[in-house]
Design an enzyme around this catalytic site. Sequence first.
Site, PDB file in Angstrom:
ATOM      1  N   LYS A   1       5.760   8.466  20.412  1.00 60.92           N
ATOM      2  CA  LYS A   1       6.040   9.904  20.560  1.00 60.92           C
ATOM      3  C   LYS A   1       6.943  10.153  21.848  1.00 60.92           C
ATOM      4  O   LYS A   1       6.828   9.575  22.776  1.00 60.92           O
ATOM      5  CB  LYS A   1       4.710  10.386  21.177  1.00 60.92           C
ATOM      6  CG  LYS A   1       3.658  10.769  19.938  1.00 60.92           C
ATOM      7  CD  LYS A   1       2.526  11.715  20.327  1.00 60.92           C
ATOM      8  CE  LYS A   1       1.555  11.642  19.072  1.00 60.92           C
ATOM      9  NZ  LYS A   1       1.788  12.731  18.177  1.00 60.92           N
TER      10      LYS A   1
ATOM     11  N   ARG B   1      -1.780  -1.341  -6.470  1.00 63.07           N
ATOM     12  CA  ARG B   1      -2.515  -1.919  -7.615  1.00 63.07           C
ATOM     13  C   ARG B   1      -2.088  -1.179  -8.985  1.00 63.07           C
ATOM     14  O   ARG B   1      -1.567  -1.936  -9.798  1.00 63.07           O
ATOM     15  CB  ARG B   1      -3.790  -1.658  -7.508  1.00 63.07           C
ATOM     16  CG  ARG B   1      -4.721  -2.920  -8.182  1.00 63.07           C
ATOM     17  CD  ARG B   1      -6.258  -2.865  -8.054  1.00 63.07           C
ATOM     18  NE  ARG B   1      -6.533  -2.422  -6.623  1.00 63.07           N
ATOM     19  CZ  ARG B   1      -7.723  -1.929  -6.482  1.00 63.07           C
ATOM     20  NH1 ARG B   1      -8.530  -1.420  -7.470  1.00 63.07           N
ATOM     21  NH2 ARG B   1      -8.018  -1.976  -5.165  1.00 63.07           N
TER      22      ARG B   1
ATOM     23  N   HIS C   1       0.960   4.659  17.139  1.00 62.02           N
ATOM     24  CA  HIS C   1       2.143   5.834  17.006  1.00 62.02           C
ATOM     25  C   HIS C   1       2.382   6.539  18.235  1.00 62.02           C
ATOM     26  O   HIS C   1       3.362   7.232  18.496  1.00 62.02           O
ATOM     27  CB  HIS C   1       2.150   6.688  15.637  1.00 62.02           C
ATOM     28  CG  HIS C   1       0.885   7.771  15.804  1.00 62.02           C
ATOM     29  ND1 HIS C   1      -0.540   7.530  15.612  1.00 62.02           N
ATOM     30  CD2 HIS C   1       0.955   8.966  16.066  1.00 62.02           C
ATOM     31  CE1 HIS C   1      -1.130   8.564  15.706  1.00 62.02           C
ATOM     32  NE2 HIS C   1      -0.161   9.733  16.064  1.00 62.02           N
TER      33      HIS C   1
ATOM     34  N   ASP D   1     -11.482   5.327  17.364  1.00 56.23           N
ATOM     35  CA  ASP D   1     -10.382   5.902  16.554  1.00 56.23           C
ATOM     36  C   ASP D   1      -9.045   6.397  17.696  1.00 56.23           C
ATOM     37  O   ASP D   1      -7.778   5.964  17.222  1.00 56.23           O
ATOM     38  CB  ASP D   1     -10.719   6.838  15.964  1.00 56.23           C
ATOM     39  CG  ASP D   1      -9.835   7.776  15.000  1.00 56.23           C
ATOM     40  OD1 ASP D   1      -9.102   6.929  14.106  1.00 56.23           O
ATOM     41  OD2 ASP D   1      -9.620   8.934  14.789  1.00 56.23           O
TER      42      ASP D   1
ATOM     43  N   GLU E   1      -8.888  18.301  18.931  1.00 63.22           N
ATOM     44  CA  GLU E   1      -8.511  18.763  17.760  1.00 63.22           C
ATOM     45  C   GLU E   1      -9.501  19.687  17.288  1.00 63.22           C
ATOM     46  O   GLU E   1     -10.721  19.658  17.518  1.00 63.22           O
ATOM     47  CB  GLU E   1      -8.477  17.570  16.917  1.00 63.22           C
ATOM     48  CG  GLU E   1      -7.428  16.439  17.155  1.00 63.22           C
ATOM     49  CD  GLU E   1      -7.543  15.244  16.250  1.00 63.22           C
ATOM     50  OE1 GLU E   1      -6.392  14.599  16.063  1.00 63.22           O
ATOM     51  OE2 GLU E   1      -8.609  14.833  15.797  1.00 63.22           O
TER      52      GLU E   1
ATOM     53  N   LYS F   1      -2.761   0.132  14.160  1.00 61.51           N
ATOM     54  CA  LYS F   1      -3.981   0.167  14.899  1.00 61.51           C
ATOM     55  C   LYS F   1      -4.973   0.516  13.838  1.00 61.51           C
ATOM     56  O   LYS F   1      -4.610   1.361  12.881  1.00 61.51           O
ATOM     57  CB  LYS F   1      -3.716   1.005  16.015  1.00 61.51           C
ATOM     58  CG  LYS F   1      -3.926   2.603  15.789  1.00 61.51           C
ATOM     59  CD  LYS F   1      -5.304   3.208  16.044  1.00 61.51           C
ATOM     60  CE  LYS F   1      -5.261   4.512  15.553  1.00 61.51           C
ATOM     61  NZ  LYS F   1      -6.352   5.155  15.047  1.00 61.51           N
TER      62      LYS F   1
ATOM     63  N   LEU G   1      -1.651   6.450   4.484  1.00 60.88           N
ATOM     64  CA  LEU G   1      -0.953   6.404   5.574  1.00 60.88           C
ATOM     65  C   LEU G   1       0.733   6.480   4.927  1.00 60.88           C
ATOM     66  O   LEU G   1       1.438   7.162   5.762  1.00 60.88           O
ATOM     67  CB  LEU G   1      -0.992   4.812   6.109  1.00 60.88           C
ATOM     68  CG  LEU G   1       0.112   4.490   7.224  1.00 60.88           C
ATOM     69  CD1 LEU G   1       0.063   5.262   8.564  1.00 60.88           C
ATOM     70  CD2 LEU G   1      -0.198   3.079   7.590  1.00 60.88           C
TER      71      LEU G   1
ATOM     72  N   GLY H   1       0.853  -1.227  -0.121  1.00 62.00           N
ATOM     73  CA  GLY H   1       0.024  -0.095   0.019  1.00 62.00           C
ATOM     74  C   GLY H   1       0.806   1.271  -0.131  1.00 62.00           C
ATOM     75  O   GLY H   1       0.451   2.014   0.862  1.00 62.00           O
TER      76      GLY H   1
ATOM     77  N   HIS I   1      -4.741   5.367  21.839  1.00 59.69           N
ATOM     78  CA  HIS I   1      -3.867   6.447  22.161  1.00 59.69           C
ATOM     79  C   HIS I   1      -4.107   6.903  23.493  1.00 59.69           C
ATOM     80  O   HIS I   1      -2.986   6.819  24.396  1.00 59.69           O
ATOM     81  CB  HIS I   1      -3.940   7.606  21.120  1.00 59.69           C
ATOM     82  CG  HIS I   1      -3.726   7.342  19.761  1.00 59.69           C
ATOM     83  ND1 HIS I   1      -3.091   6.192  19.166  1.00 59.69           N
ATOM     84  CD2 HIS I   1      -4.328   7.892  18.475  1.00 59.69           C
ATOM     85  CE1 HIS I   1      -2.993   6.294  17.767  1.00 59.69           C
ATOM     86  NE2 HIS I   1      -3.863   7.179  17.350  1.00 59.69           N
TER      87      HIS I   1
HETATM   88  C1  BG6 Z   1      -4.821   8.667  14.434  1.00 58.50           C
HETATM   89  C2  BG6 Z   1      -6.360   8.809  14.277  1.00 58.50           C
HETATM   90  O1  BG6 Z   1      -4.528   7.319  15.046  1.00 58.50           O
HETATM   91  O2  BG6 Z   1      -4.207   9.727  15.329  1.00 58.50           O
HETATM   92  C3  BG6 Z   1      -6.762  10.277  13.821  1.00 58.50           C
HETATM   93  O3  BG6 Z   1      -6.824   7.662  13.151  1.00 58.50           O
HETATM   94  C4  BG6 Z   1      -6.128  11.456  14.794  1.00 58.50           C
HETATM   95  O4  BG6 Z   1      -8.092  10.550  13.818  1.00 58.50           O
HETATM   96  C5  BG6 Z   1      -4.552  11.053  14.964  1.00 58.50           C
HETATM   97  O5  BG6 Z   1      -6.295  12.642  14.395  1.00 58.50           O
HETATM   98  C6  BG6 Z   1      -3.812  11.903  16.226  1.00 58.50           C
HETATM   99  O6  BG6 Z   1      -2.595  11.575  16.046  1.00 58.50           O
HETATM  100  P1  BG6 Z   1      -1.483  12.629  16.190  1.00 58.50           P
HETATM  101  O7  BG6 Z   1      -0.131  12.333  16.210  1.00 58.50           O
HETATM  102  O8  BG6 Z   1      -1.708  13.803  15.194  1.00 58.50           O
HETATM  103  O9  BG6 Z   1      -1.990  13.566  17.723  1.00 58.50           O
END
Ligand code: BG6
Length: 480
Positions: free
Chosen positions: A185, A50, A181, A238, A219, A151, A21, A16, A243
Amino acid sequence: MIYSIPMESFALVIFGITSNLAQIKLIPALYDMEEKNLLPADMTILGIARREMSDQTLKEYVHKVLHLENVHHQHEIKEDIFSKLCKRLKYLSGEIQDPALYKKLQNYLKHDNRIYYLATYPDLYHYIFENLQKYKLNLQNSGWVRLMIEKPIGSDLPSAKALNQLLLKYFTEDQIYRLDHYLGKETLQNILTFRFANDIFEPLVNKDFVDHIQITATEDFGIGRRGGYYDQVGSLKDVGQNHQLQMLAFATMDAPSRFTNEAVTKERIKILKSLVPMPNKVVFGQYEGYNKEPNVDSNSTTDTYYALKTFIKNDRFKDVPIYIRAGKKLKQYVTEISLVFKNPVNRLFKNLKSGDEPNILVYRIQPNEGVVLKILTKLPGHGVKLQPEYMQYCYRIDPHTHFVPDPYERLLVDTIRGDQTFFNDAQEVEAQWAFTDPLSKVRGKPIIYKVGSWGPKEADQLIEADGRKWLEPSMEFCRI
Ligand code: BG6
């Protein structure tokens, strides 16, 4: 800054390469790694997608991606670094479902050490695993083979268990790198250093001193063009299930016996397993106009905001409430963990203005990244007046440096080194779903909230019912 980490050579296979991503996270991270000399000399990157593309078109595509305006990669792209990166790039087109693709892959792969990065839809995973096995590409005969998978792992506890079982059919646990992710951090990892490399704060992090904990991830932007994905998921799944629970785990886990994957993961899991789901203490919201976003169902009941209350069922945090909230299109972009300390009833200056304000320890994940302690100081002058101030450690003191590595870079390096400390294991992901599933089940129609607000007023009532308030995140500290 030049780092040098001895690493064996390997092939990185990205399933991909044209995905969102790959564009937003992986390709910029690989560029940064090239710039910092973190890629071994003859390491190759094999992109799979693809569409038909020559190696040359792939290079043009990567060039375009690196010059896209995105928040994660605002620094200059140097042409010499870009051409070094290009020398590693190869492209393979084909259908993920088609065994012929894997036959070609087998011929292309010259390295015994391999990382497969799945940047595709989860419903394609099983084709990838079956075909890798068919061509023995998952076997570690003369080198190592690692799989990076993003995830969300599943969409609830049963599906997460099913995916974990599927993974274990083709790979062993030490080959599977489940990526959240947030674990990559620096601002999160530093919580462990702050807590366990200094001895003066840790004795205060418990029910005797902490009144409550707040975790905020708000956000000020919406879902953009991710409607197709987001509408199936919603805010709790999400970012809440993953997170934010990790943020909580880092801030409250006991000290691991050693700084190893096993010991750190064990402590995170202990916290995740002791979280108490409270289905009567959760609020779901949706921003006004969400159902008109591209690829969103016009009758969608997906949450773009949630707030909840929970407790950790252990002796250390007995009866310490934890309030968590997250959402999109809210008033401010801010992610932080706040430990609000108790106020002794007989505090000397309690009758002065601000005299009853609590001390707050803030782990600011972003923006204005830092670790700060809110304290009261004497306003200089002849009288006795108090002024709230911040004692602060800040990451960014110069707006032009990008010395805080992106989490994707951190986690790619860890995968190359074979270090799973900041990846989720199967049990951990399942513990996260076991906490959120009972909350998802009570999600009805979300409460509509105004764009640019702090979310539904019911979320305020959730915390105010306990005589507390959501903190207004400060932008006064760690400003550039
Ligand atoms: C992602 C979510 O995993 O994390 C997003 O799918 C979210 O919706 C994002 O905005 C937030 O990550 P970061 O690193 O920008 O705080």
